[in-house]
Design a protein around this motif. Structure first.
Motif, PDB file in Angstrom:
ATOM      1  N   ILE A 232       0.895  -1.194  -0.137  1.00  0.00           N
ATOM      2  CA  ILE A 232       0.060  -0.022   0.097  1.00  0.00           C
ATOM      3  C   ILE A 232       0.969   1.345   0.077  1.00  0.00           C
ATOM      4  N   MET A 233       1.928   1.083   1.016  1.00  0.00           N
ATOM      5  CA  MET A 233       2.913   2.474   0.785  1.00  0.00           C
ATOM      6  C   MET A 233       3.517   2.795  -0.584  1.00  0.00           C
ATOM      7  N   SER A 234       3.471   1.547  -1.451  1.00  0.00           N
ATOM      8  CA  SER A 234       4.282   1.784  -2.772  1.00  0.00           C
ATOM      9  C   SER A 234       3.097   2.565  -3.502  1.00  0.00           C
ATOM     10  N   VAL A 235       1.814   2.538  -3.432  1.00  0.00           N
ATOM     11  CA  VAL A 235       0.968   3.312  -4.097  1.00  0.00           C
ATOM     12  C   VAL A 235       0.468   4.715  -3.509  1.00  0.00           C
ATOM     13  N   GLU A 236       0.494   4.871  -2.155  1.00  0.00           N
ATOM     14  CA  GLU A 236      -0.101   5.895  -1.508  1.00  0.00           C
ATOM     15  C   GLU A 236       0.917   6.662  -0.663  1.00  0.00           C
ATOM     16  N   GLY A 237       2.083   6.047  -0.561  1.00  0.00           N
ATOM     17  CA  GLY A 237       3.196   6.939   0.221  1.00  0.00           C
ATOM     18  C   GLY A 237       2.993   6.683   1.971  1.00  0.00           C
ATOM     19  N   ILE A 238       1.838   6.147   2.293  1.00  0.00           N
ATOM     20  CA  ILE A 238       1.660   6.001   3.835  1.00  0.00           C
ATOM     21  C   ILE A 238       1.201   4.672   4.011  1.00  0.00           C
ATOM     22  N   ILE A 239       1.446   4.397   5.360  1.00  0.00           N
ATOM     23  CA  ILE A 239       1.136   3.097   5.974  1.00  0.00           C
ATOM     24  C   ILE A 239      -0.318   3.308   6.625  1.00  0.00           C
ATOM     25  N   LYS A 240      -1.401   2.391   6.269  1.00  0.00           N
ATOM     26  CA  LYS A 240      -2.642   2.384   6.572  1.00  0.00           C
ATOM     27  C   LYS A 240      -2.790   1.645   7.644  1.00  0.00           C
ATOM     28  N   VAL A 241      -4.077   1.684   8.392  1.00  0.00           N
ATOM     29  CA  VAL A 241      -4.530   0.491   9.565  1.00  0.00           C
ATOM     30  C   VAL A 241      -5.331  -0.605   9.126  1.00  0.00           C
ATOM     31  N   SER A 242      -5.320  -1.706   9.610  1.00  0.00           N
ATOM     32  CA  SER A 242      -6.157  -2.825   9.360  1.00  0.00           C
ATOM     33  C   SER A 242      -7.438  -2.225   9.771  1.00  0.00           C
ATOM     34  N   VAL A 243      -8.631  -2.517   8.726  1.00  0.00           N
ATOM     35  CA  VAL A 243      -9.930  -2.653   9.084  1.00  0.00           C
ATOM     36  C   VAL A 243     -10.427  -4.042   9.255  1.00  0.00           C
ATOM     37  N   HIS A 244     -10.217  -4.897   8.233  1.00  0.00           N
ATOM     38  CA  HIS A 244     -10.445  -6.323   8.324  1.00  0.00           C
ATOM     39  C   HIS A 244      -9.299  -7.044   8.036  1.00  0.00           C
ATOM     40  N   TYR A 245      -8.787  -8.156   8.482  1.00  0.00           N
ATOM     41  CA  TYR A 245      -7.662  -8.792   8.182  1.00  0.00           C
ATOM     42  C   TYR A 245      -8.075 -10.478   8.332  1.00  0.00           C
ATOM     43  N   ASP A 246      -7.570 -11.173   7.478  1.00  0.00           N
ATOM     44  CA  ASP A 246      -7.867 -12.743   7.541  1.00  0.00           C
ATOM     45  C   ASP A 246      -6.678 -13.575   6.916  1.00  0.00           C
ATOM     46  N   ILE A 247      -6.263 -14.426   7.540  1.00  0.00           N
ATOM     47  CA  ILE A 247      -5.264 -15.176   6.843  1.00  0.00           C
ATOM     48  C   ILE A 247      -5.596 -16.790   6.838  1.00  0.00           C
ATOM     49  N   SER A 248      -5.216 -17.387   5.971  1.00  0.00           N
ATOM     50  CA  SER A 248      -5.550 -18.931   5.629  1.00  0.00           C
ATOM     51  C   SER A 248      -3.885 -19.397   5.759  1.00  0.00           C
ATOM     52  N   TYR A 249      -3.665 -20.664   6.463  1.00  0.00           N
ATOM     53  CA  TYR A 249      -2.438 -21.365   6.396  1.00  0.00           C
ATOM     54  C   TYR A 249      -2.750 -22.643   5.820  1.00  0.00           C
ATOM     55  N   PHE A 250      -1.693 -22.914   4.973  1.00  0.00           N
ATOM     56  CA  PHE A 250      -1.768 -24.180   3.947  1.00  0.00           C
ATOM     57  C   PHE A 250      -0.655 -25.186   4.299  1.00  0.00           C
ATOM     58  N   ALA A 251       0.563 -24.799   4.636  1.00  0.00           N
ATOM     59  CA  ALA A 251       1.613 -25.534   4.919  1.00  0.00           C
ATOM     60  C   ALA A 251       2.567 -25.128   5.750  1.00  0.00           C
ATOM     61  N   PRO A 252       3.286 -25.957   6.765  1.00  0.00           N
ATOM     62  CA  PRO A 252       4.063 -24.986   7.457  1.00  0.00           C
ATOM     63  C   PRO A 252       5.597 -24.785   6.802  1.00  0.00           C
ATOM     64  N   ALA A 253       6.214 -23.760   7.159  1.00  0.00           N
ATOM     65  CA  ALA A 253       7.504 -23.392   6.832  1.00  0.00           C
ATOM     66  C   ALA A 253       8.653 -23.820   8.307  1.00  0.00           C
ATOM     67  N   LYS A 254       9.477 -24.202   7.871  1.00  0.00           N
ATOM     68  CA  LYS A 254      10.384 -25.004   8.845  1.00  0.00           C
ATOM     69  C   LYS A 254      11.455 -23.898   9.057  1.00  0.00           C
ATOM     70  N   HIS A 255      12.335 -23.956  10.300  1.00  0.00           N
ATOM     71  CA  HIS A 255      13.368 -23.085  10.620  1.00  0.00           C
ATOM     72  C   HIS A 255      14.493 -23.285   9.311  1.00  0.00           C
ATOM     73  N   HIS A 256      15.022 -22.502   9.003  1.00  0.00           N
ATOM     74  CA  HIS A 256      15.964 -22.264   7.692  1.00  0.00           C
ATOM     75  C   HIS A 256      15.145 -22.267   6.143  1.00  0.00           C
ATOM     76  N   ASP A 257      13.920 -22.587   6.202  1.00  0.00           N
ATOM     77  CA  ASP A 257      13.443 -22.497   4.893  1.00  0.00           C
ATOM     78  C   ASP A 257      13.486 -21.086   4.370  1.00  0.00           C
ATOM     79  N   GLU A 258      13.610 -21.078   3.060  1.00  0.00           N
ATOM     80  CA  GLU A 258      13.496 -19.639   2.612  1.00  0.00           C
ATOM     81  C   GLU A 258      12.171 -19.239   2.038  1.00  0.00           C
ATOM     82  N   VAL A 259      11.391 -18.345   2.237  1.00  0.00           N
ATOM     83  CA  VAL A 259      10.132 -18.073   1.888  1.00  0.00           C
ATOM     84  C   VAL A 259      10.126 -16.648   1.097  1.00  0.00           C
TER      85      VAL A 259
END
Length: 157
Positions: A81-108
């Motif tokens: 968002i900052m790359s478009v608007e130049g400011i950091i905004k605040v979250s109004v709605h946030y959801d996240i879905s998890y599909f697989a674990p990432a382990k220590h040392h995995d590059e993501v």
């Protein structure tokens, strides 16, 4: 504005490394999940970065902690968002879905993209994938807004 977003992410990763190592802790809460982040691309409406999962962000089984993933996704969404608007905004709605674990040392790889804008609201998503296999780790979706209208005066208390 993309340059500002890149610098914000890079600085957060550097501060996160410092905070994890016992530095002064400036912005530590927001920066810690980005310790060691490498920004591959910051352009209008997009922030693409990667990191190797550090030990201090894993659980007892060596998995990247779900809360750390959520915090990192939030930061990458903010940078997109900052790359478009130049400011950091605040979250109004946030959801996240998890599909697989990432382990220590995995590059993501985390790919944040602005999806839509409606007035002061901006929709953004971030996909998190294992860099070597492309396996989906998580997807975060947010609606974010400015905390107050432009030009609004703060409290006089």
């Amino acid at each position: 504005m993309a340059v500002v977003a890149r610098k914000w992410l890079e600085d957060a990763g550097a501060i996160g490394k410092d905070a994890a190592g016992g530095g002064d802790g400036r912005r530590a809460f927001n920066a810690l999940p980005l310790s060691g982040v490498r920004v591959a691309l910051a352009e209008r409406g997009r922030a693409l970065c990667s990191l190797r999962v550090p030990a201090h962000l894993t659980d007892a089984e060596g998995n990247w902690h779900a809360g750390a993933i959520a915090a990192a996704v939030d930061d990458v969404c903010a940078a997109a968002i900052m790359s478009v608007e130049g400011i950091i905004k605040v979250s109004v709605h946030y959801d996240i879905s998890y599909f697989a674990p990432a382990k220590h040392h995995d590059e993501v790889e985390m790919d944040g993209r602005v999806v839509d804008r409606k007035g002061r609201m901006t929709a953004v998503t971030t996909e998190v994938r294992k860099k070597d296999t492309g396996e989906l780790v998580a997807i975060g979706r947010q609606w974010m807004t400015t905390s107050r209208p432009k030009g609004a005066q703060g409290s006089k208390l």
